[in-house]
Design a protein around this motif. Structure first.
Motif, PDB file in Angstrom:
ATOM      1  N   THR A 147      48.014   4.574 -14.272  1.00 13.17           N
ATOM      2  CA  THR A 147      46.560   4.694 -14.201  1.00 13.17           C
ATOM      3  C   THR A 147      46.119   4.409 -12.768  1.00 13.17           C
ATOM      4  N   ASN A 148      44.996   4.975 -12.372  1.00  8.94           N
ATOM      5  CA  ASN A 148      44.480   4.766 -11.027  1.00  8.94           C
ATOM      6  C   ASN A 148      43.964   3.343 -10.865  1.00  8.94           C
ATOM      7  N   CYS A 149      44.109   2.816  -9.659  1.00  7.14           N
ATOM      8  CA  CYS A 149      43.572   1.498  -9.343  1.00  7.14           C
ATOM      9  C   CYS A 149      43.024   1.509  -7.925  1.00  7.14           C
ATOM     10  N   ILE A 150      42.248   0.489  -7.590  1.00  6.69           N
ATOM     11  CA  ILE A 150      41.600   0.383  -6.293  1.00  6.69           C
ATOM     12  C   ILE A 150      41.584  -1.084  -5.887  1.00  6.69           C
ATOM     13  N   ALA A 151      41.694  -1.340  -4.586  1.00  8.31           N
ATOM     14  CA  ALA A 151      41.621  -2.704  -4.068  1.00  8.31           C
ATOM     15  C   ALA A 151      40.170  -3.157  -4.029  1.00  8.31           C
ATOM     16  N   ASP A 152      39.959  -4.400  -4.449  1.00  7.05           N
ATOM     17  CA  ASP A 152      38.616  -4.958  -4.516  1.00  7.05           C
ATOM     18  C   ASP A 152      38.671  -6.384  -3.988  1.00  7.05           C
ATOM     19  N   PRO A 153      37.876  -6.728  -2.954  1.00  5.98           N
ATOM     20  CA  PRO A 153      37.915  -8.105  -2.423  1.00  5.98           C
ATOM     21  C   PRO A 153      37.463  -9.149  -3.426  1.00  5.98           C
ATOM     22  N   GLY A 154      36.822  -8.754  -4.512  1.00  2.42           N
ATOM     23  CA  GLY A 154      36.387  -9.707  -5.517  1.00  2.42           C
ATOM     24  C   GLY A 154      37.451 -10.070  -6.526  1.00  2.42           C
ATOM     25  N   PRO A 156      40.890 -11.470  -5.865  1.00  2.32           N
ATOM     26  CA  PRO A 156      42.056 -11.978  -5.118  1.00  2.32           C
ATOM     27  C   PRO A 156      43.150 -12.509  -6.027  1.00  2.32           C
ATOM     28  N   SER A 157      42.794 -13.144  -7.147  1.00  2.00           N
ATOM     29  CA  SER A 157      43.810 -13.713  -8.026  1.00  2.00           C
ATOM     30  C   SER A 157      44.582 -12.642  -8.771  1.00  2.00           C
ATOM     31  N   SER A 158      44.019 -11.466  -8.942  1.00  2.70           N
ATOM     32  CA  SER A 158      44.711 -10.343  -9.577  1.00  2.70           C
ATOM     33  C   SER A 158      45.465  -9.509  -8.567  1.00  2.70           C
ATOM     34  N   ARG A 159      45.771 -10.085  -7.411  1.00  2.00           N
ATOM     35  CA  ARG A 159      46.469  -9.383  -6.331  1.00  2.00           C
ATOM     36  C   ARG A 159      45.612  -8.260  -5.783  1.00  2.00           C
ATOM     37  N   TRP A 160      44.266  -8.421  -5.852  1.00  2.00           N
ATOM     38  CA  TRP A 160      43.278  -7.581  -5.196  1.00  2.00           C
ATOM     39  C   TRP A 160      42.994  -6.267  -5.901  1.00  2.00           C
ATOM     40  N   PHE A 161      43.748  -5.883  -6.926  1.00  2.34           N
ATOM     41  CA  PHE A 161      43.585  -4.548  -7.498  1.00  2.34           C
ATOM     42  C   PHE A 161      42.968  -4.630  -8.890  1.00  2.34           C
ATOM     43  N   ARG A 162      42.152  -3.625  -9.189  1.00  2.00           N
ATOM     44  CA  ARG A 162      41.568  -3.448 -10.510  1.00  2.00           C
ATOM     45  C   ARG A 162      41.635  -1.969 -10.871  1.00  2.00           C
ATOM     46  N   ALA A 556      43.675 -25.287  -2.498  1.00  2.45           N
ATOM     47  CA  ALA A 556      43.722 -23.949  -1.896  1.00  2.45           C
ATOM     48  C   ALA A 556      42.903 -22.926  -2.654  1.00  2.45           C
ATOM     49  N   ALA A 557      42.587 -23.196  -3.924  1.00  5.32           N
ATOM     50  CA  ALA A 557      41.873 -22.215  -4.738  1.00  5.32           C
ATOM     51  C   ALA A 557      40.398 -22.199  -4.379  1.00  5.32           C
ATOM     52  N   GLU A 558      39.879 -21.013  -4.158  1.00  2.00           N
ATOM     53  CA  GLU A 558      38.463 -20.835  -3.867  1.00  2.00           C
ATOM     54  C   GLU A 558      37.935 -19.706  -4.725  1.00  2.00           C
ATOM     55  N   ILE A 559      36.783 -19.916  -5.285  1.00  2.00           N
ATOM     56  CA  ILE A 559      36.264 -18.935  -6.230  1.00  2.00           C
ATOM     57  C   ILE A 559      35.801 -17.657  -5.553  1.00  2.00           C
ATOM     58  N   ASP A 560      35.416 -17.756  -4.271  1.00  2.25           N
ATOM     59  CA  ASP A 560      34.919 -16.552  -3.629  1.00  2.25           C
ATOM     60  C   ASP A 560      36.029 -15.716  -3.016  1.00  2.25           C
ATOM     61  N   GLY A 561      37.281 -16.200  -3.078  1.00  7.74           N
ATOM     62  CA  GLY A 561      38.396 -15.413  -2.584  1.00  7.74           C
ATOM     63  C   GLY A 561      38.455 -15.304  -1.088  1.00  7.74           C
ATOM     64  N   ALA A 562      37.767 -16.176  -0.349  1.00  5.39           N
ATOM     65  CA  ALA A 562      37.764 -16.065   1.097  1.00  5.39           C
ATOM     66  C   ALA A 562      39.080 -16.506   1.697  1.00  5.39           C
TER      67      ALA A 562
END
Length: 600
Positions: A147-154, A156-162, A556-562
């Motif tokens: 299936t197609n996927c795309i990188a999303d900065p929101g 980060p914990s999913s390795r950036w892809f949705r 190290a964990a940050e909710i905003d993924g910065a």
């Protein structure tokens, strides 16, 4: 008169003087401690036995209890019930199954762009449409699905892809769920082929409820008034090809026609026969064929997922479960959908790769019932194994869904119901492939029945998922306004498209309710629901992975993924057996498996 006088009784006198009894050592406790004239031999010291000391329960010190993590707070009054009643056993929290997370290279800048559309190479023109070969994209193969996927900065914990999709953004045939010999038009809704029977499935599936789509035959069997007899020895003569249409599960082979095996239910254009398990049977009245220009409508009815799970879990009871329960009360929790997938790169485009469900041996034996010697011995020993498919069959793969059916319409007229009691598809009815890393018993949210069409040597067809159908049946004839009401003001549920309440079922004499799932809807509405479900699943996975990272490394964990320190620290994490009472199964969640892939 003289009175009698009785002698007074004489008191008894001892016959002998009582003697002093001898003293024993045990009687020393009766000797006074101080001598007296009557006891001149009294000892000056008296030895007494010490009373038996009561054994006390040994308690641990405060430091030891603190080291073990025991609550050291003391209550004002002791709890006497804890000493008299037997303490209850502490229940272990239930296991949580979560997706497997993979560590890959950080996404490149191009991965944040929408996936590009496949490249179309024009091959032929048929029915005023240009059909092209679709390439420069990945196709599903045996045991794997893409299936197609795309990188999303929101994320980060999913390795950036949705998950996402490629153009055209509409319900259509899937470019990945089609045979390599299928030719598409530019909209992705029309297909043809120059080879033998090849199949293409839609990019949307039905899991519960009542759904409808249409298929127009662009090239196929000629109408009776336009039949052309073949000219012998004429190499320029070509037939219009053939078309088969119906509903298919993901396990069906794409290089076969619809209705070839137990995973699809089809309808032939020749004589309008129904075909399942490669066995055609008469269905259309007077063997009426499906010809060019005909619009065939296909209605699918599936029971609720709650009833479906009862069937596959073996708890279905015909006497109790007398309703399809399409519109139950909303539950507090819904069953999990677990998607074990890894982002891979193919020709500059990133896709999610996951294991595809494999065919079942029981359904293969059901398709080819000729038993071998071993099968005959088993059948003689266990007569239940040879029973026809039913909701309570010993084999989960051969269990059927009550209240399920497929109806066929031709040019808006109902032809009949060729199929009832369709096979169940939820795990364990659908099984994972026998490969390392594949986990069985998981639903990825895309199990169901897909609209499917197969074409043969020039046959061409076009599908329509609504809301503007060509020949809608009576259930879809009443237009519904934006307020969710029909022309009479009756509430028929939200969403676009046309619909009214379903008629009373002649078998169960049950009137469908006013709920969303009870009314007949076009597959275009299901496509919108499917997009919303994918978004929710992606968000749930991201939050779940973020919580695991927070437990492993709170700094190290940050909710905003910065910060990317969380991702790097998690990449070296080992498989955690237990995290705050949550058990990791099959390496999911706590473990991040590293993937090294070369650019193709």
């Amino acid at each position: 008169m003289a009175t009698e006088t009785y002698p007074r009784p004489r008191s008894a006198t001892p016959s002998a003087i009582p003697q002093k009894r001898p003293m024993n050592l045990d009687d020393e406790q009766h000797i006074p401690a101080i001598p007296s004239p009557l006891n001149p031999d009294a000892p000056t010291t008296r030895t007494r036995k010490a009373p038996a000391r009561e054994q006390r329960e040994k308690k641990e010190s405060l430091k030891k209890r603190e080291a073990k993590g025991v609550d050291t707070t003391r209550s004002s009054t002791p709890d006497t019930q804890t000493h008299t009643k037997k303490s209850k056993k502490v229940e272990k929290p239930p296991d949580v199954v979560r997706p497997v997370r993979y560590y890959t290279k950080p996404p490149s800048q191009s991965d944040f762009d929408a996936p590009r559309q496949p490249i179309f190479n024009p091959i032929l023109t048929k029915a005023n449409r240009e059909f092209s070969e679709c390439f420069e994209h990945i196709s599903n193969k045996k045991s794997f699905r893409y299936t197609n996927c795309i990188a999303d900065p929101g994320f980060p914990s999913s390795r950036w892809f949705r998950q996402t999709d490629a153009e055209p953004f509409q319900p259509r045939f899937s470019f990945q769920e089609a045979s390599s010999h299928i030719l598409f038009d530019s909209t992705g809704r029309s297909i043809t082929t120059e080879k033998g029977f090849r199949m293409a499935r839609a990019n949307v599936c039905a899991r519960e409820g009542r759904w409808y789509y249409e298929c127009k035959i662009l090239s196929g069997v000629k109408p009776p008034a336009q039949e052309i007899l073949p000219v012998p020895n004429d190499s320029t003569f070509t037939e219009g090809g053939h078309v088969r249409l119906g509903w298919s599960r993901r396990e069906a082979n794409l290089d076969t026609p619809v209705g070839f095996d137990a995973y699809s239910y089809g309808l032939r254009d020749v004589s309008g026969q129904k075909i399942h398990l490669s066995r055609p049977k008469d269905f259309a009245p007077a063997n009426e064929s499906l010809c060019e220009g005909d619009v065939i409508g296909l209605e699918l009815t599936l029971p609720s997922l709650a009833l479906h799970r009862k069937v596959v879990e073996g708890s279905y009871n015909k006497a109790v479960d007398v309703s399809d329960d399409l519109d139950p009360h909303p539950a507090a929790e819904a069953p999990d959908c677990v998607r074990d997938r890894v982002p891979i790169r193919y020709k500059g485009v990133v896709y999610f790769e996951q294991f595809e469900y494999s065919s079942s041996k029981d359904l293969e034996d059901h398709m080819n019932p000729a038993p071998s010697l071993s099968n005959a011995a088993v059948a003689a020993k266990d007569a239940a194994a040879t029973a026809p498919p039913n909701p309570n069959h010993p084999s989960v793969a051969l269990r059927t869904l009550p209240f399920s059916s497929i109806k066929i319409y031709k040019n808006g007229k109902l032809l009949g119901t060729p199929y009832t009691d369709l096979f169940a598809f939820l795990p364990p009815a659908s099984k994972a492939p026998a490969q390392q890393g594949a986990r069985d018993g998981l639903d990825d949210g895309m199990l169901g029945y897909f609209p499917a069409v197969s074409v043969f040597r020039g046959g061409a067809a076009e599908i329509n998922f609504g809301p503007d159908f060509w020949c809608p049946p009576s259930d879809l004839s009443t237009a519904k306004g934006d307020d969710g009401q029909d022309a009479d003001g009756n509430d028929v549920g939200g969403g676009g498209g046309a619909s009214i309440l379903a008629p009373r079922d002649p078998k169960t004499q049950r009137q469908h309710a006013h709920g969303k799932n009870s009314r007949l809807r076009g597959m275009g509405e299901r496509y919108i629901e499917q997009i919303a479900e994918d978004i929710v699943y992606d968000l749930i996975d991201e939050v779940d992975f973020w919580m695991l990272d927070l437990i492993e490394n709170p700094d190290a964990a940050e909710i905003d993924g910065a910060s990317t320190q969380k991702a790097q620290s998690s990449s070296t994490a080992t498989d955690m057996e237990t995290v705050e009472g949550i058990t990791q199964l099959g390496g999911g969640g706590g473990e991040i498996k590293e993937i090294v892939q070369e650019e193709e």
